[in-house]
Each structure stands twice: as structure tokens, then as C-alpha cells.
Motif scaffolding. Sequence first.
Motif, PDB file in Angstrom:
ATOM      1  N   GLN A  56       0.833  -1.206   0.000  1.00 52.35           N
ATOM      2  CA  GLN A  56       0.000   0.000   0.000  1.00 52.35           C
ATOM      3  C   GLN A  56       0.871   1.260   0.000  1.00 52.35           C
ATOM      4  OE1 GLN A  56      -3.129  -0.759  -0.449  1.00 52.35           O
ATOM      5  NE2 GLN A  56      -3.536   1.429  -0.794  1.00 52.35           N
ATOM      6  N   GLU A  57       2.031   1.162   0.642  1.00 51.27           N
ATOM      7  CA  GLU A  57       2.947   2.310   0.723  1.00 51.27           C
ATOM      8  C   GLU A  57       4.044   2.242  -0.350  1.00 51.27           C
ATOM      9  OE1 GLU A  57       2.501   2.663   5.613  1.00 51.27           O
ATOM     10  OE2 GLU A  57       4.409   2.009   4.762  1.00 51.27           O
ATOM     11  N   GLY A  58       4.027   1.218  -1.179  1.00 50.27           N
ATOM     12  CA  GLY A  58       5.102   1.042  -2.151  1.00 50.27           C
ATOM     13  C   GLY A  58       4.599   0.544  -3.495  1.00 50.27           C
ATOM     14  N   MET A  59       5.494  -0.142  -4.227  1.00 47.95           N
ATOM     15  CA  MET A  59       5.190  -0.586  -5.584  1.00 47.95           C
ATOM     16  C   MET A  59       5.297  -2.113  -5.684  1.00 47.95           C
ATOM     17  SD  MET A  59       7.289   0.354  -9.111  1.00 47.95           S
ATOM     18  CE  MET A  59       6.758   2.056  -9.265  1.00 47.95           C
ATOM     19  N   LYS A  60       4.265  -2.713  -6.303  1.00 48.95           N
ATOM     20  CA  LYS A  60       4.336  -4.144  -6.582  1.00 48.95           C
ATOM     21  C   LYS A  60       4.970  -4.347  -7.956  1.00 48.95           C
ATOM     22  CE  LYS A  60      -0.051  -5.338  -5.961  1.00 48.95           C
ATOM     23  NZ  LYS A  60      -1.181  -6.305  -5.908  1.00 48.95           N
ATOM     24  N   LEU A  61       5.934  -5.249  -8.042  1.00 44.70           N
ATOM     25  CA  LEU A  61       6.544  -5.605  -9.326  1.00 44.70           C
ATOM     26  C   LEU A  61       5.983  -6.979  -9.697  1.00 44.70           C
ATOM     27  CD1 LEU A  61       8.570  -3.613  -7.773  1.00 44.70           C
ATOM     28  CD2 LEU A  61      10.266  -4.413  -9.404  1.00 44.70           C
ATOM     29  N   THR A  62       5.090  -6.996 -10.691  1.00 43.99           N
ATOM     30  CA  THR A  62       4.335  -8.224 -10.946  1.00 43.99           C
ATOM     31  C   THR A  62       4.953  -9.102 -12.043  1.00 43.99           C
ATOM     32  OG1 THR A  62       2.867  -7.002 -12.426  1.00 43.99           O
ATOM     33  CG2 THR A  62       2.163  -7.233 -10.125  1.00 43.99           C
ATOM     34  N   SER A  63       5.979  -8.599 -12.747  1.00 41.94           N
ATOM     35  CA  SER A  63       6.685  -9.445 -13.734  1.00 41.94           C
ATOM     36  C   SER A  63       8.172  -9.476 -13.390  1.00 41.94           C
ATOM     37  CB  SER A  63       6.500  -8.929 -15.162  1.00 41.94           C
ATOM     38  OG  SER A  63       5.182  -9.118 -15.579  1.00 41.94           O
ATOM     39  N   HIS A  64       8.447  -9.822 -12.144  1.00 40.73           N
ATOM     40  CA  HIS A  64       9.827  -9.813 -11.648  1.00 40.73           C
ATOM     41  C   HIS A  64      10.365 -11.248 -11.645  1.00 40.73           C
ATOM     42  CE1 HIS A  64      13.188  -8.005  -9.445  1.00 40.73           C
ATOM     43  NE2 HIS A  64      13.255  -9.151  -8.810  1.00 40.73           N
ATOM     44  N   ARG A 332       8.821 -16.417 -11.788  1.00 46.52           N
ATOM     45  CA  ARG A 332       8.265 -15.079 -11.518  1.00 46.52           C
ATOM     46  C   ARG A 332       7.937 -15.022 -10.026  1.00 46.52           C
ATOM     47  NH1 ARG A 332       3.401 -11.847 -14.585  1.00 46.52           N
ATOM     48  NH2 ARG A 332       3.973 -13.028 -16.448  1.00 46.52           N
ATOM     49  N   VAL A 333       8.441 -14.008  -9.341  1.00 43.51           N
ATOM     50  CA  VAL A 333       8.316 -13.980  -7.880  1.00 43.51           C
ATOM     51  C   VAL A 333       7.641 -12.689  -7.397  1.00 43.51           C
ATOM     52  CG1 VAL A 333      10.206 -15.583  -7.370  1.00 43.51           C
ATOM     53  CG2 VAL A 333      10.726 -13.161  -7.736  1.00 43.51           C
ATOM     54  N   CYS A 334       6.886 -12.834  -6.303  1.00 40.59           N
ATOM     55  CA  CYS A 334       6.178 -11.678  -5.717  1.00 40.59           C
ATOM     56  C   CYS A 334       7.217 -10.701  -5.155  1.00 40.59           C
ATOM     57  CB  CYS A 334       5.215 -12.141  -4.628  1.00 40.59           C
ATOM     58  SG  CYS A 334       5.913 -13.204  -3.361  1.00 40.59           S
ATOM     59  N   GLY A 345       3.027   5.261  -3.527  1.00 39.72           N
ATOM     60  CA  GLY A 345       2.280   4.245  -2.801  1.00 39.72           C
ATOM     61  C   GLY A 345       1.217   3.596  -3.670  1.00 39.72           C
ATOM     62  N   ALA A 346       0.865   2.358  -3.330  1.00 37.39           N
ATOM     63  CA  ALA A 346      -0.190   1.599  -4.017  1.00 37.39           C
ATOM     64  C   ALA A 346       0.021   1.557  -5.531  1.00 37.39           C
ATOM     65  CB  ALA A 346      -1.561   2.185  -3.689  1.00 37.39           C
ATOM     66  N   SER A 347       1.287   1.553  -5.966  1.00 47.29           N
ATOM     67  CA  SER A 347       1.562   1.496  -7.405  1.00 47.29           C
ATOM     68  C   SER A 347       1.951   0.073  -7.802  1.00 47.29           C
ATOM     69  CB  SER A 347       2.660   2.497  -7.777  1.00 47.29           C
ATOM     70  OG  SER A 347       3.833   2.273  -7.021  1.00 47.29           O
ATOM     71  N   THR A 348       1.832  -0.202  -9.090  1.00 50.04           N
ATOM     72  CA  THR A 348       2.144  -1.528  -9.628  1.00 50.04           C
ATOM     73  C   THR A 348       2.852  -1.355 -10.958  1.00 50.04           C
ATOM     74  OG1 THR A 348       0.170  -2.509  -8.632  1.00 50.04           O
ATOM     75  CG2 THR A 348       1.140  -3.710 -10.451  1.00 50.04           C
ATOM     76  N   THR A 349       3.858  -2.179 -11.224  1.00 52.04           N
ATOM     77  CA  THR A 349       4.426  -2.215 -12.572  1.00 52.04           C
ATOM     78  C   THR A 349       4.454  -3.653 -13.062  1.00 52.04           C
ATOM     79  OG1 THR A 349       6.296  -1.696 -14.001  1.00 52.04           O
ATOM     80  CG2 THR A 349       6.845  -2.333 -11.752  1.00 52.04           C
ATOM     81  N   ASN A 350       4.096  -3.801 -14.343  1.00 53.11           N
ATOM     82  CA  ASN A 350       4.132  -5.120 -14.973  1.00 53.11           C
ATOM     83  C   ASN A 350       5.316  -5.218 -15.946  1.00 53.11           C
ATOM     84  OD1 ASN A 350       3.012  -7.688 -15.240  1.00 53.11           O
ATOM     85  ND2 ASN A 350       1.932  -7.122 -17.114  1.00 53.11           N
ATOM     86  N   LEU A 426       1.728 -13.327 -22.313  1.00 55.08           N
ATOM     87  CA  LEU A 426       1.680 -13.282 -20.848  1.00 55.08           C
ATOM     88  C   LEU A 426       0.821 -12.141 -20.312  1.00 55.08           C
ATOM     89  CD1 LEU A 426       5.396 -14.171 -19.997  1.00 55.08           C
ATOM     90  CD2 LEU A 426       3.407 -15.687 -19.931  1.00 55.08           C
ATOM     91  N   ASP A 427       0.590 -11.096 -21.119  1.00 53.64           N
ATOM     92  CA  ASP A 427      -0.273 -10.015 -20.635  1.00 53.64           C
ATOM     93  C   ASP A 427      -1.705 -10.507 -20.430  1.00 53.64           C
ATOM     94  OD1 ASP A 427       1.722  -8.196 -20.438  1.00 53.64           O
ATOM     95  OD2 ASP A 427       1.144  -6.989 -22.188  1.00 53.64           O
ATOM     96  N   SER A 428      -2.190 -11.258 -21.411  1.00 52.01           N
ATOM     97  CA  SER A 428      -3.577 -11.725 -21.296  1.00 52.01           C
ATOM     98  C   SER A 428      -3.652 -13.128 -20.703  1.00 52.01           C
ATOM     99  CB  SER A 428      -4.253 -11.708 -22.677  1.00 52.01           C
ATOM    100  OG  SER A 428      -3.560 -12.581 -23.558  1.00 52.01           O
ATOM    101  N   ASP A 429      -2.516 -13.820 -20.675  1.00 51.44           N
ATOM    102  CA  ASP A 429      -2.527 -15.232 -20.282  1.00 51.44           C
ATOM    103  C   ASP A 429      -1.304 -15.576 -19.423  1.00 51.44           C
ATOM    104  OD1 ASP A 429      -2.962 -18.011 -20.251  1.00 51.44           O
ATOM    105  OD2 ASP A 429      -2.076 -18.317 -22.242  1.00 51.44           O
ATOM    106  N   PRO A 430      -1.185 -14.960 -18.226  1.00 51.68           N
ATOM    107  CA  PRO A 430      -0.011 -15.235 -17.389  1.00 51.68           C
ATOM    108  C   PRO A 430       0.062 -16.696 -16.938  1.00 51.68           C
ATOM    109  CG  PRO A 430      -1.656 -13.974 -16.162  1.00 51.68           C
ATOM    110  CD  PRO A 430      -2.116 -14.021 -17.586  1.00 51.68           C
TER     111      PRO A 430
END
Length: 483
Positions: A56-64, A332-334, A345-350, A426-430
Motif C-alpha cells: 500500500q505504501e510502495g510498488m508491486k513488481l508483478t513481472s519480476h 516469476r516472484v512476488c 504508494g499503491a503502485s504496480t508495474t508489470n 503473458l499479458d492476457s494469459d499469465p
Amino acid sequence: MRFLPALLILAALAFADSKASGNPNIILINIDDLGYADISPFGGKVPTPNLDRMAQEGMKLTSHYAAPVCSPSRAAMMTGCYPKRVLPIGGVLFPAAAVGLNPNEITIAEVLKPEGYATACIGKWHLGDQPEFLPTAQGFDSYFGIPYSNDMGPRSDGSKSNPDKPIPAAPENKKAPKKAANANAKAEDGDEVGLRGDHQPPLPMIDGTKPPERVKAAEQHEMTRRYTERAVSYIREHQDKPFFLYLPHNAVHFPHYPQKEFMGKSGVSLQKDWVMEVDWSIGKILDALRELKLDSETLVIFTSDNGGPLQQGADNTPLRGGKGSTMEGGMRVCTIAWWPGKIAGASTTNVITSHMDWLPTFAAIAGGKVPSDRKIDGIDLSPLLLGDRLAFQARETFFYYRGFTLEAVRTGPWKLHLASKELYDLDSDPGEADNLSTAMADKVTELAALAETMKDDLGLKGAEAPGVRPLGRVKSPKPVIAP
Ligand SMILES: [Ca+2]
Ligand SMILES: [Ca+2]
């Protein structure tokens, strides 16, 4: 004597300047075998409120991306290079291995130290257990932890079974020659990667130059708490100067040993109980930073070293596959990046990111130098993290190696598995469910050609390739604790 106050003032000014000119603290938290959806900010069902707040206070990296297993993943993380380039082994390292990450490789700690950073490693290293390979030989001022996985000890010490299960009986051929114990070894690796199975010595807890402690079941339960307390003490002791703290927990690798107070807490499994203890650990660390008012000057990264092992109850939803594979669920890791006031905060990058990127990223943030006398595969993520998207130079291609073999390649959303020729968007079908290779034959050709570009660098299979650098090697490796 009259010079002394002036000197003190000068020293204080120099110190203040080093902080003001932007040497943030860096904490890199690496969980062992944590599944993509084992934590609630990535869809996990077991509550992990501290990680929810961190996201919530940071960024999620969803394709790491990490690597399929432990040692290669950590080699990439520490050096900014593809694992095969710097640690050419087929699988992982075992106790008393004759090989390890070459001391000539330059680690994150060695990049940050010349910039005035205090450096510490607390937890699982897994890049070699001989003195020549330990963190203290690779730029870390101090090391406290088990130098490899928590299942690499004797079964009678509880290393091969969960605490709610009986210790499995030793096989009858316990005295069998070493070769038998190596039957499961990858064909590429000989005895030099260390001792396997029932030949493994007691698990050692290394604490600097003190005699190592023997880790049995009772000590396994205390491991996460002890690492956390050490980490918090380290932060307190170094609050007035820039530090780099690498905290690779042995949790949540099998066998699952949460602290006693956490056993049964998830109502699901010991693995999930341990995930909850990891969340507690993150809470302690972020709370310490908040209390010391270091939160606005500390970058914290939370991640895992490989995908979750499905057979151990890890959850990689919605990704397919698990630890050990080059499906998305294996690599691929959380990942969460946290730096209040700097990272939105509450940001996400793919965007495609990887463990190889931490060295160049930390170097950029700390004003350090990325080695220029050798190839580095990682890219600087700091513009991405700090919201300067125009300055960010994205990676065009990512190569999925398992051991020595290039198994898949990704560009943009497209991923091609080379052996099976399966193609996924992977965008539509991870979850890699809808193979588009027939409909998108041109893409298959394009990605196969990208894979070929690795032929003259890290190679497509086999240990030998022009871009592979030598392993570190010692002549007579010894167990940290004699059996
Ligand atoms: Ca692992
Ligand atoms: Ca080095």
C-alpha cells in the motif's frame, strides 16, 4: 587540543554531507521458496497485513524474475548477471562444495562499500560454504546465518521432515558409497557441488568467527525470529550511517519450522504458518525504520528466490508450474519495493524486471559504480521505481535458463518455450494456458531467432560457452561442522 573541536565539526559536516547527498539505506529481503500468491498483496488467502501495508505504501513488481532454484538465483541477485554467466552449475550447491561464486565476481556489497556503506548479510547465503566463498569474503562486513538450505542437514536433526511428522527412517544403504547418494544429481554436476542426502554434515549457524552452532529442530524454530532480531539490532546500531542489509530468510523452504507461537496460526499448513511469521518479520523491520525516522531514507525490497514448490503447498496462482521450472510459476516472484516519499504508494508495474537489476539499481541510487570491465546483464530500475518513466530504459528480451539450458525467451508480452514451441501472450494469459504458436507462427520465428542470439554468449545448452565465467574453486573443502 584546540584542533579537536574543529576536526569534530569537519567530521560531522562530512558525515552530514554523505547523508544529504543521497546515500539511502538499502534493505534487500529475500524469502526462500515463497510462492507468487503465498502473500495477500499478491492474492494469497492467508492474511499478511504487514506486507499489505508495505504494498500500500510502495510498488508491486508483478513481472519480476528470479531463477528456477536457489543458488543460481542468488548468484544473479548478488552480481547483476545471468546465473549461468557467474555460477555455471547444473543445480544448486550442497555442503562442503569445492566450488562457489568466484571471489573475482563483484557483489552488490562490493559495489556499495566504496560509497561508505556498512554491509551485513543475515540469513541463507547459498553461494558456497567455504571461507573463500562466504559473504565476509564478498564485501559484507558481517555474516550471521545458515550458509545453505535448511534441509541440508542430518535427518536425525529434523532437517528432512516437518516438525509435525516423524523423522523418516534412514535408508538401509546408509554406508553406501558417495556415488549412490549422488544418484539424483544433475548429470552435469559431479561431486564438486558438495555432499548430498545422508552424507550431509550438521546444519551450521555461522556467526562471524565464533564456533558455528549446530542447528537441530529446536534451533530451526527460532531461526526466523533470530534473523529478525539481528536485523532490527543492526538497523538501530547503524542508524547514523548508510547501510546495506541483505536479509535472505531460510523461511519458507521445506522443512517448515515456524516459531512455536505461529504453528497452527494460518489454519492451513505449516508452510502458511511460516509465511505469517515472515510477515511478522517484515512488520518488525519496517516498524523499526518508522520508529527511527529512517523510512524516508531507506529503500526496502521484498522478494523470493524462486517460484513456490507446489509439492510443499506453495501457491503460485495464477501462474503455471512451480520451483525448478521455467514456467512463470517457477521464476516469476512476488516483489515489493518500498521507500516512502520516493516510490509512489499503491503502485504496480508489470514491466519485465529481475534479480539481476538490483545491483545496477542500488549502484544508481547510492552513486556507486557498476563494474565496467565485464558484462553485466541487469538494468537500472531506479527511474521506474522513482516515477521517471521517460528516463527508464526497459529490457527488450529476457532469457529463461534452467541450469545450463536456455529453455524459454520473452520479449514484450510474448514468451516462447523453445523445446515445445509453445507460445504465450503473458499479458492476457499469465497462466500459460492458451498456446498461440499455430495462430502466431511469425512470433515463434521471431522469438526463436532471439534465442539464437545467446548462442555466442551464454550458449543454448551445456556448461561451455564464450560468456560463461569461471567458478570459484578450493582444493580441499571441509564441512563447516564435522559430522
Ligand atoms: Ca529457493
Ligand atoms: Ca568479489
